[in-house]
Design a protein around this motif. Structure first.
Motif, PDB file in Angstrom:
ATOM      1  N   ARG A  68      21.247  -8.338 -17.381  1.00 14.89           N
ATOM      2  CA  ARG A  68      22.249  -8.814 -16.512  1.00 14.89           C
ATOM      3  C   ARG A  68      22.026 -10.064 -15.601  1.00 14.89           C
ATOM      4  O   ARG A  68      20.655 -10.213 -15.338  1.00 14.89           O
ATOM      5  CB  ARG A  68      22.952  -7.760 -15.588  1.00 14.89           C
ATOM      6  N   ASN A  69      22.936 -10.677 -15.307  1.00 15.98           N
ATOM      7  CA  ASN A  69      22.808 -11.672 -14.279  1.00 15.98           C
ATOM      8  C   ASN A  69      22.491 -11.223 -12.724  1.00 15.98           C
ATOM      9  O   ASN A  69      23.532 -11.159 -12.101  1.00 15.98           O
ATOM     10  CB  ASN A  69      23.785 -12.718 -14.359  1.00 15.98           C
ATOM     11  N   CYS A  70      21.269 -10.986 -12.557  1.00 12.22           N
ATOM     12  CA  CYS A  70      21.064 -10.200 -11.371  1.00 12.22           C
ATOM     13  C   CYS A  70      19.615 -10.538 -11.232  1.00 12.22           C
ATOM     14  O   CYS A  70      18.663 -10.612 -11.905  1.00 12.22           O
ATOM     15  CB  CYS A  70      21.098  -8.522 -11.748  1.00 12.22           C
ATOM     16  N   TYR A  71      19.210 -10.496  -9.768  1.00 13.50           N
ATOM     17  CA  TYR A  71      18.022 -10.711  -9.368  1.00 13.50           C
ATOM     18  C   TYR A  71      16.804  -9.961  -9.863  1.00 13.50           C
ATOM     19  O   TYR A  71      15.829 -10.420 -10.142  1.00 13.50           O
ATOM     20  CB  TYR A  71      17.694 -10.491  -7.898  1.00 13.50           C
ATOM     21  N   CYS A  72      17.238  -8.613 -10.149  1.00 14.03           N
ATOM     22  CA  CYS A  72      16.168  -7.642 -10.411  1.00 14.03           C
ATOM     23  C   CYS A  72      15.408  -7.806 -11.686  1.00 14.03           C
ATOM     24  O   CYS A  72      14.464  -7.726 -11.948  1.00 14.03           O
ATOM     25  CB  CYS A  72      16.753  -6.320 -10.258  1.00 14.03           C
ATOM     26  N   THR A  73      16.502  -7.798 -12.912  1.00 15.20           N
ATOM     27  CA  THR A  73      15.973  -8.015 -14.538  1.00 15.20           C
ATOM     28  C   THR A  73      14.876  -6.783 -14.395  1.00 15.20           C
ATOM     29  O   THR A  73      13.852  -7.076 -14.767  1.00 15.20           O
ATOM     30  CB  THR A  73      15.548  -9.301 -14.397  1.00 15.20           C
ATOM     31  N   CYS A  74      15.518  -5.693 -14.180  1.00 23.59           N
ATOM     32  CA  CYS A  74      14.525  -4.406 -14.247  1.00 23.59           C
ATOM     33  C   CYS A  74      14.040  -4.052 -15.775  1.00 23.59           C
ATOM     34  O   CYS A  74      14.745  -4.067 -16.785  1.00 23.59           O
ATOM     35  CB  CYS A  74      15.357  -3.161 -13.950  1.00 23.59           C
ATOM     36  N   GLY A  75      12.728  -3.653 -15.663  1.00 23.94           N
ATOM     37  CA  GLY A  75      12.012  -3.203 -17.056  1.00 23.94           C
ATOM     38  C   GLY A  75      12.473  -1.746 -17.087  1.00 23.94           C
ATOM     39  O   GLY A  75      12.577  -1.120 -15.984  1.00 23.94           O
ATOM     40  N   MET A  76      12.849  -1.173 -18.439  1.00 23.51           N
ATOM     41  CA  MET A  76      13.585   0.073 -18.254  1.00 23.51           C
ATOM     42  C   MET A  76      12.719   0.791 -19.688  1.00 23.51           C
ATOM     43  O   MET A  76      12.206   0.388 -20.260  1.00 23.51           O
ATOM     44  CB  MET A  76      15.040  -0.214 -18.686  1.00 23.51           C
ATOM     45  N   LEU A  77      12.874   2.082 -19.486  1.00 18.24           N
ATOM     46  CA  LEU A  77      12.177   2.977 -20.588  1.00 18.24           C
ATOM     47  C   LEU A  77      13.424   3.790 -20.940  1.00 18.24           C
ATOM     48  O   LEU A  77      14.201   4.568 -20.246  1.00 18.24           O
ATOM     49  CB  LEU A  77      11.179   3.924 -19.841  1.00 18.24           C
ATOM     50  N   VAL A  78      13.909   3.418 -22.111  1.00 17.87           N
ATOM     51  CA  VAL A  78      14.929   4.084 -22.686  1.00 17.87           C
ATOM     52  C   VAL A  78      14.518   5.106 -23.909  1.00 17.87           C
ATOM     53  O   VAL A  78      13.917   4.956 -24.680  1.00 17.87           O
ATOM     54  CB  VAL A  78      15.959   3.343 -23.496  1.00 17.87           C
ATOM     55  N   SER A  79      14.930   6.586 -23.558  1.00 17.83           N
ATOM     56  CA  SER A  79      14.530   7.578 -24.301  1.00 17.83           C
ATOM     57  C   SER A  79      15.640   8.206 -25.218  1.00 17.83           C
ATOM     58  O   SER A  79      16.972   8.308 -24.657  1.00 17.83           O
ATOM     59  CB  SER A  79      13.985   9.011 -23.538  1.00 17.83           C
ATOM     60  N   LEU A  80      15.374   8.196 -26.381  1.00 15.54           N
ATOM     61  CA  LEU A  80      16.505   8.532 -27.531  1.00 15.54           C
ATOM     62  C   LEU A  80      16.219   9.851 -27.894  1.00 15.54           C
ATOM     63  O   LEU A  80      14.742  10.299 -28.208  1.00 15.54           O
ATOM     64  CB  LEU A  80      16.662   7.461 -28.492  1.00 15.54           C
ATOM     65  N   ASP A  81      17.098  10.675 -28.533  1.00 12.31           N
ATOM     66  CA  ASP A  81      16.650  12.059 -29.237  1.00 12.31           C
ATOM     67  C   ASP A  81      16.795  11.667 -30.831  1.00 12.31           C
ATOM     68  O   ASP A  81      16.933  10.791 -31.214  1.00 12.31           O
ATOM     69  CB  ASP A  81      17.490  13.202 -28.906  1.00 12.31           C
ATOM     70  N   GLU A  82      16.743  12.706 -31.564  1.00  8.82           N
ATOM     71  CA  GLU A  82      16.401  12.656 -33.141  1.00  8.82           C
ATOM     72  C   GLU A  82      17.943  12.063 -33.470  1.00  8.82           C
ATOM     73  O   GLU A  82      17.854  11.850 -34.684  1.00  8.82           O
ATOM     74  CB  GLU A  82      15.922  13.783 -33.650  1.00  8.82           C
ATOM     75  N   HIS A  83      18.963  12.322 -32.866  1.00  6.31           N
ATOM     76  CA  HIS A  83      20.490  11.560 -33.319  1.00  6.31           C
ATOM     77  C   HIS A  83      20.514  10.415 -32.667  1.00  6.31           C
ATOM     78  O   HIS A  83      21.842  10.000 -32.758  1.00  6.31           O
ATOM     79  CB  HIS A  83      21.323  12.528 -32.840  1.00  6.31           C
ATOM     80  N   ASP A  84      19.662   9.631 -32.309  1.00  9.11           N
ATOM     81  CA  ASP A  84      19.646   8.219 -31.693  1.00  9.11           C
ATOM     82  C   ASP A  84      20.573   8.343 -30.576  1.00  9.11           C
ATOM     83  O   ASP A  84      21.318   7.264 -30.179  1.00  9.11           O
ATOM     84  CB  ASP A  84      20.446   7.206 -32.700  1.00  9.11           C
ATOM     85  N   THR A  85      20.929   9.426 -29.842  1.00  9.64           N
ATOM     86  CA  THR A  85      21.641   9.470 -28.539  1.00  9.64           C
ATOM     87  C   THR A  85      20.720   9.092 -27.469  1.00  9.64           C
ATOM     88  O   THR A  85      19.674   9.525 -27.337  1.00  9.64           O
ATOM     89  CB  THR A  85      22.291  10.790 -28.263  1.00  9.64           C
ATOM     90  N   ILE A  86      21.079   8.430 -26.403  1.00 13.57           N
ATOM     91  CA  ILE A  86      20.494   7.973 -25.325  1.00 13.57           C
ATOM     92  C   ILE A  86      20.316   9.300 -24.413  1.00 13.57           C
ATOM     93  O   ILE A  86      21.326   9.932 -24.189  1.00 13.57           O
ATOM     94  CB  ILE A  86      20.985   6.653 -24.534  1.00 13.57           C
ATOM     95  N   ARG A  87      19.044   9.719 -24.138  1.00 13.14           N
ATOM     96  CA  ARG A  87      18.849  11.106 -23.411  1.00 13.14           C
ATOM     97  C   ARG A  87      18.637  10.572 -21.848  1.00 13.14           C
ATOM     98  O   ARG A  87      19.033  11.297 -20.959  1.00 13.14           O
ATOM     99  CB  ARG A  87      17.906  11.778 -23.690  1.00 13.14           C
ATOM    100  N   SER A  88      17.779   9.611 -21.669  1.00 16.12           N
ATOM    101  CA  SER A  88      17.806   8.971 -20.279  1.00 16.12           C
ATOM    102  C   SER A  88      17.300   7.727 -20.226  1.00 16.12           C
ATOM    103  O   SER A  88      16.889   6.947 -21.322  1.00 16.12           O
ATOM    104  CB  SER A  88      16.433   9.838 -19.671  1.00 16.12           C
ATOM    105  N   ILE A  89      17.572   7.003 -19.225  1.00 20.45           N
ATOM    106  CA  ILE A  89      17.082   5.681 -18.725  1.00 20.45           C
ATOM    107  C   ILE A  89      16.222   5.623 -17.648  1.00 20.45           C
ATOM    108  O   ILE A  89      16.809   6.287 -16.448  1.00 20.45           O
ATOM    109  CB  ILE A  89      18.216   4.668 -18.631  1.00 20.45           C
ATOM    110  N   GLU A  90      15.092   5.118 -17.598  1.00 18.47           N
ATOM    111  CA  GLU A  90      14.436   5.152 -16.451  1.00 18.47           C
ATOM    112  C   GLU A  90      13.699   3.798 -16.106  1.00 18.47           C
ATOM    113  O   GLU A  90      13.645   3.065 -16.902  1.00 18.47           O
ATOM    114  CB  GLU A  90      13.239   6.017 -16.490  1.00 18.47           C
ATOM    115  N   GLY A  91      13.297   3.376 -14.755  1.00 22.70           N
ATOM    116  CA  GLY A  91      12.790   2.151 -14.555  1.00 22.70           C
ATOM    117  C   GLY A  91      11.317   2.312 -15.056  1.00 22.70           C
ATOM    118  O   GLY A  91      10.528   3.376 -15.241  1.00 22.70           O
TER     119      GLY A  91
END
Ligand SMILES: Nc1nc2c(c(=O)[nH]1)N[C@H]1C(S)=C(S)[C@@H](COP(=O)(O)OP(=O)(O)OC[C@H]3O[C@@H](n4cnc5c(=O)[nH]c(N)nc54)[C@H](O)[C@@H]3O)O[C@H]1N2
Ligand SMILES: Nc1nc2c(c(=O)[nH]1)N[C@H]1C(S)=C(S)[C@@H](COP(=O)(O)OP(=O)(O)OC[C@H]3O[C@@H](n4cnc5c(=O)[nH]c(N)nc54)[C@H](O)[C@@H]3O)O[C@H]1N2
Ligand SMILES: [Mo]
Length: 670
Positions: A13-36
């Motif tokens: 996004r057009n935002c100062y932070c431009t955060c690094g993220m860790l995205v966890s998905l389950d075996e159905h490709d569903t996003i289970r969590s998003i963390e910094g």
């Protein structure tokens, strides 16, 4: 079936932070969590609510999953195939070009998603024979140019060095909402004893936590900066040794300060003289002091000169090249990628200022604009004089919008093409606060019929008989060739960690080498005068549409329209998770101004000027400066105020920015 996994990526996004993220998905490709991602030292292990809500956004029931064609009856849309879309769009573009020439097509891109691949659209338009594009920026260009003219380059200290500051002066900036990671670092410094002082006409989350808050009239920051400097020099608190060695034009600047004695600075800014004096002494005597300027004080026609005046204070006090000190506006250290390989630029390339799309849709001729392609932007909501811009789009022969949602801009299209999300295409993402280049991973296949823009452009080229070799067959290999060292090993490292490839080091200008024409910090800039026609020494010139202008007779209130924590402009506010917690879109008005107009807290108010009129619920608050009113910007769903019905299509004195906050209005009970 996929396997459960956690993938490192970045928020574009057009935002100062431009955060690094860790995205966890389950075996159905569903996003289970998003963390910094804790591996990004600036953003640490945190993301904001917007980052968390990607889990909702990418699977939102409102997300567009197929091309949509305006129905024959003209009302609403119907789903169509890509084949139909490409055939019809290519045919209509060719006809417009045949009749009026390639410049009769406007290609408009907004700031909706950052990544290197966005620029590949030009591989189509250059082969098309050219088009009309925009120049300048709606956001930050005046401050960038002011900083470049003063220090030679836009770089600042590594965010982590904020912890070493003893005084932090936040100027025209609201990091508690717009840069939550910088805010965390500021609060840590404050907890360790640093003083936090904020200069903002409004009360914000940032000012709530500050040790001091000055509320000047909008557009008077140059007078405030010169008034502060006058006190500092009069009291002998400037850093003579630094100035002797590293300043250019200091004598001319010193003569300018003769015009800004304390009482004049107080009169112009509307601040008590004692408050200006106290701030000057505190800033000049508490070392190291960090000055963090936002983008909010450069959204008017005197922006560049104001920013130059403010930017000189760290140099005046010897706070440059110092850990915990410095001038912080924007850090372009990560903007190190090689230019995209593109076909040669054709002769028929025309550009209009981005803050004046409405005007040019109305008035451009030889040729007039007859078609528009819009992607990663929502100009019908976000650009100045938006209702006129919408009328302009309605009059065109063809409008194509590429977006994830049916935005106010998409509503006006003949074709809406479904856009990818951040998880559905690899890319390289730069930042403007921390120094890190980051890898955006492809985590999921695009849903439904969605295609990334690179594939849309490739298909459009094929359809029109253009060369498609500009588009990557292998995006990783292609992105590797954009890296400064073009090494596969660097790309591999980027997949695991953010990289500062600038070689600048953590302390900006630690070597006191300033890439300006004089090699010094420029208190007087001949380049500023030659390029932009301004006084070489920063000066205060009242706004054309400000508290001293004649229009004030009819429209006595200065309207600001700023950002909010849980949205990015017109994005995110359409999500249920966000709507549950977001701030109300109300008119902030001071009790004195409300009383004089018979407006009650919670009552409806009309806000208008010669450009437009909106109606909105009033919030009567002593937090805002009398004479100033505020409405949040960003149009995400029905009921959001169309605040850009009121804003003007001005251009900043430097670098072709927009002037959203130079806007006089009157308010009455509705
Ligand atoms: N949550 C969230 N974060 C964002 C964004 C978002 O929409 N939401 N947008 C991103 C983008 S694109 C940008 S440009 C940045 C902007 O982030 P900021 O730099 O924080 O910019 P603004 O919100 O425009 O303005 C900041 C403050 O300046 C004040 N201000 C307005 N006029 C003046 C003036 O004349 N003088 C002084 N001293 N102060 C003034 C306003 O009251 C406001 O509180 O934030 C980025 N981060
Ligand atoms: N009144 C007022 N108006 C302002 C401002 C203000 O302070 N006051 N601030 C201005 C500023 S600083 C800025 S930066 C501008 C921002 O102006 P814009 O860049 O036009 O704003 P966004 O709302 O972020 O719109 C981006 C669009 O991109 C879409 N999008 C997101 N990701 C993708 C993608 O991967 N592909 C495609 N094709 N589309 C995608 C989103 O759904 C959204 O509709 O607004 C400006 N407008
Ligand atoms: Mo912006």
């Amino acid at each position: 079936m996929a396997v459960p996994r956690t993938v490192r990526t970045v928020c574009p996004r057009n935002c100062y932070c431009t955060c690094g993220m860790l995205v966890s998905l389950d075996e159905h490709d569903t996003i289970r969590s998003i963390e910094g991602d804790p591996g990004n030292p600036a953003t640490g292990g945190h993301v904001c609510l917007k980052g968390l809500s990607y889990a909702r956004r990418v699977t939102s029931p409102d997300r567009l999953l197929t091309p949509l064609k305006r129905s024959a009856a003209g009302r609403g849309f119907e789903a169509a195939t890509w084949d139909e879309a490409f055939a019809d769009i290519a045919d209509r573009l060719a006809r417009v070009r045949q009749a009026h020439g390639p410049e009769s097509v406007l290609y408009y891109e907004g700031s909706g998603s950052h990544g290197a691949l966005g620029g590949l659209a030009m591989a189509f338009w250059r082969q098309f024979g050219g088009c009309t594009t925009t120049y300048g920026d709606l956001c930050w260009p005046a401050g960038l140019e002011a900083t470049r003219l003063t220090y030679g380059d836009n770089r600042h200290n590594h965010p982590m060095l904020t912890g070493r500051s003893r005084l932090i002066l936040v100027w025209g900036h609201n990091p508690a909402e717009t840069n939550v990671h910088q805010w965390r670092l500021m609060l840590d410094a404050q907890a360790r004893g640093a003083r936090l002082i904020v200069i903002d006409p409004r009360q914000t989350d940032t000012t709530d936590a500050a040790d001091g808050h000055l509320q000047p009239r909008p557009g008077t920051d140059a007078a405030l900066a010169l008034g502060l400097a006058r006190v500092i020099v009069d009291e002998g608190l400037h850093d003579g040794a630094f100035l002797d060695a590293h300043a250019h034009g200091f004598e001319a600047y010193r003569r300018r300060l003769d015009l800004f004695p304390l009482d004049r600075a107080a009169e112009i800014t509307g601040l008590p003289a004692g408050a200006i004096r106290d701030l000057a002494v505190a800033y000049a005597t508490t070392k190291p002091a960090l000055l963090v300027a936002g983008f909010g004080l450069q959204r008017h026609s005197r922006a560049g000169q104001s920013m130059r005046a403010v930017a000189l204070l760290p140099a005046l006090t010897g706070n440059v090249g110092v850990a915990g000190g410095g001038w912080q506006y924007a850090n372009l250290a990560s903007h190190c990628l090689r230019p995209l390989p593109l076909p040669p630029e054709p002769a028929a390339a025309r550009a209009i200022p981005v803050s004046q799309v409405a005007k040019h849709l109305e008035s451009l001729d030889a040729p007039p604009v007859r078609a528009a392609w819009i992607e990663r932007g929502n100009p019908a909501a976000q650009n100045p004089s938006a209702p006129r811009l919408r009328d302009g789009l309605r009059r065109l022969d063809l409008v194509v919008v590429v977006d994830q949602f049916l935005t106010p801009t998409a509503e006006l299209a003949d074709w809406v093409l479904p856009a990818k999300s951040l998880f559905e295409e690899e890319d390289l993402v730069t930042a403007y606060w921390h120094p890190y280049l980051q890898w955006r991973a492809r985590i999921l296949p695009p849903p439904g019929e969605v295609r990334p823009e690179t594939e849309i452009w490739r298909a459009m080229c094929a359809r029109m008989g253009f060369d498609t070799r500009w588009f990557p067959d292998d995006r990783e290999v292609f992105l590797q060739t954009l890296l400064p060292d073009r090494r596969a090993s660097t790309l591999e490292r980027l997949k695991h960690e953010p990289l500062d490839l600038s070689g600048n080091g953590d302390i900006a200008f630690a070597d006191r080498r300033f890439p300006t024409p004089s090699g010094r910090v420029e208190f007087a800039s001949d380049e500023a005068a030659a390029r932009w026609g301004v006084d070489p020494v920063p000066d205060y010139v009242p706004l054309d549409e400000g508290f001293t202008s004649a229009a004030r007779e009819k429209f006595p209130l200065q309207l600001l329209s700023c950002k909010t924590r849980d949205r990015i402009h017109s994005q995110f506010g359409n999500l249920d998770w966000v709507r549950e917690v977001e701030r109300p879109h109300v008119l902030d008005i001071h009790p004195d101004d409300a009383r004089a107009r018979g407006i009650a807290d919670g009552g409806r108010a009309a806000v208008w000027n010669d450009r437009g009129r909106i109606e909105i619920t009033a919030r009567v608050t002593p937090g805002i400066r009398p004479g100033v009113v505020h409405v949040l910007e960003g149009w995400c769903h029905d009921g959001d105020p169309d605040v850009n019905a009121l804003t003007a299509e001005g251009i900043t004195d430097m670098n072709h920015g927009a002037t959203y906050y130079e806007c006089l209005v009157e308010v009455a009970r509705a």
